[in-house]
Design a protein around this motif. Structure first.
Motif, PDB file in Angstrom:
ATOM      1  N   SER A 135      14.571   1.021 -10.354  1.00 38.37           N
ATOM      2  CA  SER A 135      13.555   0.114 -10.877  1.00 38.37           C
ATOM      3  C   SER A 135      12.057   0.363 -10.273  1.00 38.37           C
ATOM      4  O   SER A 135      10.776  -0.218 -10.836  1.00 38.37           O
ATOM      5  CB  SER A 135      13.743  -1.243 -10.390  1.00 38.37           C
ATOM      6  N   LEU A 136      12.068   1.137  -9.155  1.00 42.02           N
ATOM      7  CA  LEU A 136      10.665   1.383  -8.581  1.00 42.02           C
ATOM      8  C   LEU A 136       9.652   1.893  -9.407  1.00 42.02           C
ATOM      9  O   LEU A 136       9.928   3.142  -9.663  1.00 42.02           O
ATOM     10  CB  LEU A 136      10.832   2.078  -7.157  1.00 42.02           C
ATOM     11  N   GLU A 137       8.410   1.375  -9.485  1.00 41.94           N
ATOM     12  CA  GLU A 137       7.502   2.231 -10.451  1.00 41.94           C
ATOM     13  C   GLU A 137       6.083   2.257  -9.564  1.00 41.94           C
ATOM     14  O   GLU A 137       5.393   3.418  -9.707  1.00 41.94           O
ATOM     15  CB  GLU A 137       7.194   1.353 -11.716  1.00 41.94           C
ATOM     16  N   THR A 138       5.926   1.223  -8.778  1.00 43.14           N
ATOM     17  CA  THR A 138       4.464   1.332  -8.094  1.00 43.14           C
ATOM     18  C   THR A 138       4.792   1.177  -6.586  1.00 43.14           C
ATOM     19  O   THR A 138       5.481   0.296  -6.120  1.00 43.14           O
ATOM     20  CB  THR A 138       3.664   0.166  -8.498  1.00 43.14           C
ATOM     21  N   VAL A 139       4.057   1.857  -5.802  1.00 39.90           N
ATOM     22  CA  VAL A 139       4.009   1.361  -4.218  1.00 39.90           C
ATOM     23  C   VAL A 139       2.164   1.224  -3.994  1.00 39.90           C
ATOM     24  O   VAL A 139       1.615   1.993  -4.199  1.00 39.90           O
ATOM     25  CB  VAL A 139       4.524   2.741  -3.383  1.00 39.90           C
ATOM     26  N   ILE A 140       1.901   0.259  -3.042  1.00 43.58           N
ATOM     27  CA  ILE A 140       0.631  -0.072  -2.688  1.00 43.58           C
ATOM     28  C   ILE A 140       0.847   0.194  -1.235  1.00 43.58           C
ATOM     29  O   ILE A 140       1.402  -0.326  -0.657  1.00 43.58           O
ATOM     30  CB  ILE A 140       0.418  -1.418  -2.953  1.00 43.58           C
ATOM     31  N   LEU A 141      -0.142   1.209  -0.748  1.00 45.19           N
ATOM     32  CA  LEU A 141      -0.034   1.281   0.490  1.00 45.19           C
ATOM     33  C   LEU A 141      -1.209   0.956   1.269  1.00 45.19           C
ATOM     34  O   LEU A 141      -2.515   0.677   0.934  1.00 45.19           O
ATOM     35  CB  LEU A 141      -0.397   3.102   0.908  1.00 45.19           C
ATOM     36  N   MET A 142      -1.055   0.110   2.378  1.00 35.51           N
ATOM     37  CA  MET A 142      -2.237  -0.559   3.201  1.00 35.51           C
ATOM     38  C   MET A 142      -3.133   0.379   3.834  1.00 35.51           C
ATOM     39  O   MET A 142      -4.119   0.202   3.796  1.00 35.51           O
ATOM     40  CB  MET A 142      -1.332  -1.467   4.139  1.00 35.51           C
ATOM     41  N   GLN A 143      -2.377   1.636   4.199  1.00 39.29           N
ATOM     42  CA  GLN A 143      -3.395   2.644   4.825  1.00 39.29           C
ATOM     43  C   GLN A 143      -3.839   3.265   3.613  1.00 39.29           C
ATOM     44  O   GLN A 143      -3.238   3.721   2.533  1.00 39.29           O
ATOM     45  CB  GLN A 143      -2.527   3.649   5.747  1.00 39.29           C
ATOM     46  N   GLU A 144      -5.115   3.818   3.695  1.00 41.99           N
ATOM     47  CA  GLU A 144      -5.724   4.574   2.569  1.00 41.99           C
ATOM     48  C   GLU A 144      -4.820   5.785   2.474  1.00 41.99           C
ATOM     49  O   GLU A 144      -4.595   6.500   2.994  1.00 41.99           O
ATOM     50  CB  GLU A 144      -7.161   5.010   2.755  1.00 41.99           C
ATOM     51  N   PRO A 145      -4.356   6.194   1.086  1.00 41.88           N
ATOM     52  CA  PRO A 145      -3.461   7.244   0.543  1.00 41.88           C
ATOM     53  C   PRO A 145      -4.064   8.387   0.807  1.00 41.88           C
ATOM     54  O   PRO A 145      -5.512   8.535   0.394  1.00 41.88           O
ATOM     55  CB  PRO A 145      -2.993   6.986  -0.738  1.00 41.88           C
ATOM     56  N   SER A 146      -3.678   9.459   1.316  1.00 41.48           N
ATOM     57  CA  SER A 146      -4.138  11.033   1.397  1.00 41.48           C
ATOM     58  C   SER A 146      -3.734  11.467   0.229  1.00 41.48           C
ATOM     59  O   SER A 146      -3.132  11.247  -0.597  1.00 41.48           O
ATOM     60  CB  SER A 146      -3.635  11.738   2.566  1.00 41.48           C
TER      61      SER A 146
END
Length: 657
Positions: free
Chosen positions: A131-142
């Protein structure tokens, strides 16, 4: 307290009533504290809620939340609940398999993670996360993070960017978020917290808005707090104890200061932010007490003599005071007047020495705790009596509570103004508690018809049995496991805590053991011993094993070796075999078992550091039915604790010094 339908509704009320009061404080990149007001947090929560809705999060959804204590955690939690969704939290120490099981079981389409390390753990099993579509990263993604996510066909977004998008879309309006809050009900699921499991399957505890609000409506009677108070946040926020403490802080319009449970970090934070309230686990209080005593011994001389003398005076004074003012838990019937007479003369004689100790010693210690500390709260495990006595002696009020994840979590709490040592407090307001016979309880559950069973008769005060409770804090059930829910809650709503204890004549609880197998270390870590034991038994030299560690710093194990194989090993290595117990103590045999344990219980096999076996004891005799084993060949842990009391004491001897 005014009744609210949801936690976001309560938070909105406090934010609008006290917008300028500080709600969060954390250290920035320059090492200085950054503070935020209720207005700041309220706007961030609404912005993030609007953004999450734009990403498809709607009422009834489950959103993964893999992070430790930080400002974004609370923003995420309240925003998710504002939409009528439920978060599925876990800490940064979680293993890949745990995260995969939890997120896949709850069908999370969107997950919020703290940093790149958590992202890698999530994506390591992305094929299982259908089901996983989206991940929001608290740390700025590289750029590397974005590539890894793209390869797994998962959209990766920045927390800051998502929040900014929500801010633009909301444009200061509260119409949408107000409407969503109004749709909320007390029956809505607020969170699904999974109990610990290593290689076994954890259970998802469904806690509703009502479970939390029911407690918040009653804590004012037990726990004093006021607007502007500062609470130190050091425990894992996804644990039920710290989570409730954060909600209590918000209900009181207080502030949360984010720190770490390390003396080198926490003590400077305490000195600077001067908290009034600090929730913690027993290991935290033990570490602070040990640090104070270590400093005193290091200084030596007259300072050491004075401190140790007045510490002894303080302990005796508290003992006498407790007897005079009826602060002795009555697990056997006792006459209060007799207690008063016994303690009266010592109490009168110690008033002046206690006052001198406060002037010369105790105040200096309390000053190092910020100077404004009003209350310490201990939960998540049993507080050791000597640590309890230490803090009472130096004038730092520490109150203990008891609860479990399934009760969100509070079941009992010591009275803040008249705390009684030797127990974990009075049964929580409007909560019913019974102690029942464990064998009768097992029989009732096993003989249930269509999953329906009834609680056995209550045992009298001072009698040991299984703790059963009923109240508004009891969970809705285990997610997707109605079978387990039916075994845990009877037809009339009584919940089986799985803990062994007794009630006092004043309706206080004393914990004496655990009927269920879960081990809780001093640091509050919950550990299921069965998967560890199962893995250890894969070592051919082990016949039986019992993992230990309840209310201790670390895990140990009692091991019954496979005798024939050990003797064969000894003969191959020219070791004498005539004295089998002596053979088990031979360095080569000890090394054999240490290598076998360490090669199985390690990070590579999915175990966390606090699940490692620190010490072990090899037993010469096999476990026997009717002694260590039940008729079903299951280990009776309470029997093992009694039979091998001396061996267990030796295994943990270094931490008692």
């Amino acid at each position: 307290m005014e009744q609210f339908k949801t936690l976001p509704g309560l938070f909105r009320n406090r934010a609008l009533a006290h917008p300028e009061i500080m709600v969060q404080a954390y250290r920035g990149q320059d090492g200085k504290f950054i503070t935020r007001t209720y207005r700041d947090l309220y706007n961030d929560v609404l912005d993030f809620a609007v953004a999450l809705n734009g990403l498809g999060v709607v009422r009834g959804d489950h959103v993964g939340l893999i992070a430790d204590n930080r400002k974004e955690w609370l923003i995420s939690d309240l925003a998710i609940q504002t939409l009528g969704a439920a978060d599925v939290p876990r800490g940064c120490d979680s293993m890949e398999k745990e995260i995969a099981f939890i997120l896949s079981t709850t069908d999370c389409r969107l997950t919020i993670a703290e940093n790149a390390h958590q992202l890698k753990k999530i994506l390591a099993n992305h094929k299982e996360l259908k089901s996983l579509e989206t991940v929001i990263l608290m740390q700025e993604p590289s750029e590397e993070d974005l590539k890894v996510a793209k390869k797994a066909s998962v959209k990766l977004l920045s927390f800051a960017a998502v929040q900014e998008e929500g801010r633009k879309k909301r444009n200061g309006s509260t119409e949408f978020t107000d409407a969503e809050m109004e749709k909320g009900t007390r029956d809505d699921i607020a969170t699904i917290i999974f109990t610990s499991g290593t290689t076994g399957e954890p259970k998802g505890v469904m806690l509703t808005q009502s479970n939390y609000l029911w407690q918040l409506e009653r804590t004012p009677y037990l726990l004093y707090g006021e607007p502007g108070d500062v609470w130190l946040s050091v425990l894992p926020v996804w644990h039920s104890f710290e989570r409730l403490m954060q909600y209590v802080a918000i209900e009181r319009t207080s502030a949360l200061v984010y720190s770490k449970p390390l003396g080198a970090v926490m003590l400077p934070d305490i000195a600077e932010m001067k908290p009034q309230i600090i929730p913690g686990v027993p290991r935290l209080w033990e570490a602070l007490a040990t640090g104070i005593l270590r400093t005193v011994r290091k200084e030596g001389g007259i300072k050491k003599v004075l401190f140790m003398f007045f510490l002894g005076v303080g302990k005796k004074y508290c003992w006498a005071r407790d007897h005079v003012f009826g602060r002795v838990a009555r697990f056997k019937y006792r006459i209060r007047l007799f207690d008063t007479l016994v303690g009266l003369i010592p109490w009168l004689l110690l008033i002046i020495p206690r006052f001198l100790g406060d002037v010369l010693v105790y105040r200096k210690v309390r000053a190092k705790m910020g100077g404004r500390l009003r209350l310490c709260i201990s939960g998540g495990g049993a507080l050791q009596p000597q640590i309890d006595e230490f803090y009472q002696a130096i004038g730092i009020k520490i109150i203990e509570g008891y609860g479990i994840t399934e009760t969100a979590p509070v079941l009992s709490f010591r009275n803040q103004y008249r705390p009684r040592p030797g127990c974990v407090g009075t049964v929580f307001t409007d909560t019913e508690c019974r102690i029942v016979d464990s064998e009768l309880l097992d029989a009732a559950i096993e003989s249930a018809k269509d999953g329906v069973w009834h609680i056995p008769p209550a045992l009298p005060p001072g009698t040991t049995g299984v703790i059963m409770v009923r109240g508004g804090q009891v969970m809705k059930g285990y997610y997707k496991r109605p079978d387990l829910t039916a075994r845990a809650i009877d037809a009339d709503g009584w919940f089986n805590t799985g803990d062994i204890g007794m009630l006092s004549y004043d309706y206080e609880i004393k914990i004496t053991g655990r009927a269920k197998d879960t081990i809780v270390l001093l640091g509050g870590e919950n550990i299921e011993p069965a998967p560890i034991e199962q893995t250890l038994k894969s070592f051919e030299y082990i016949e039986s094993v019992a993992v230990l560690g309840q209310d201790k710093k670390y895990l140990t194990a009692l091991i019954v070796p496979a005798k024939a194989l050990v003797i064969a090993y000894a003969e191959e290595n020219d070791l004498p075999t005539e004295d089998y117990p002596a053979l088990l103590e031979h360095p080569l045999v000890q090394q054999l078992f240490r290598a076998g344990i360490d090669s199985r219980i390690n990070r590579q096999n999915g175990f966390r550091p606090f699940e490692f076996i620190f010490r072990f004891k090899l037993l010469a005799e096999s476990f026997q039915v009717g002694r260590e084993l039940s008729g079903k060949q299951e280990m009776m842990r309470h029997r093992i604790n009694d039979i091998y009391r001396n061996e267990i004491t030796e295994l943990f001897s270094d931490q008692e010094r």
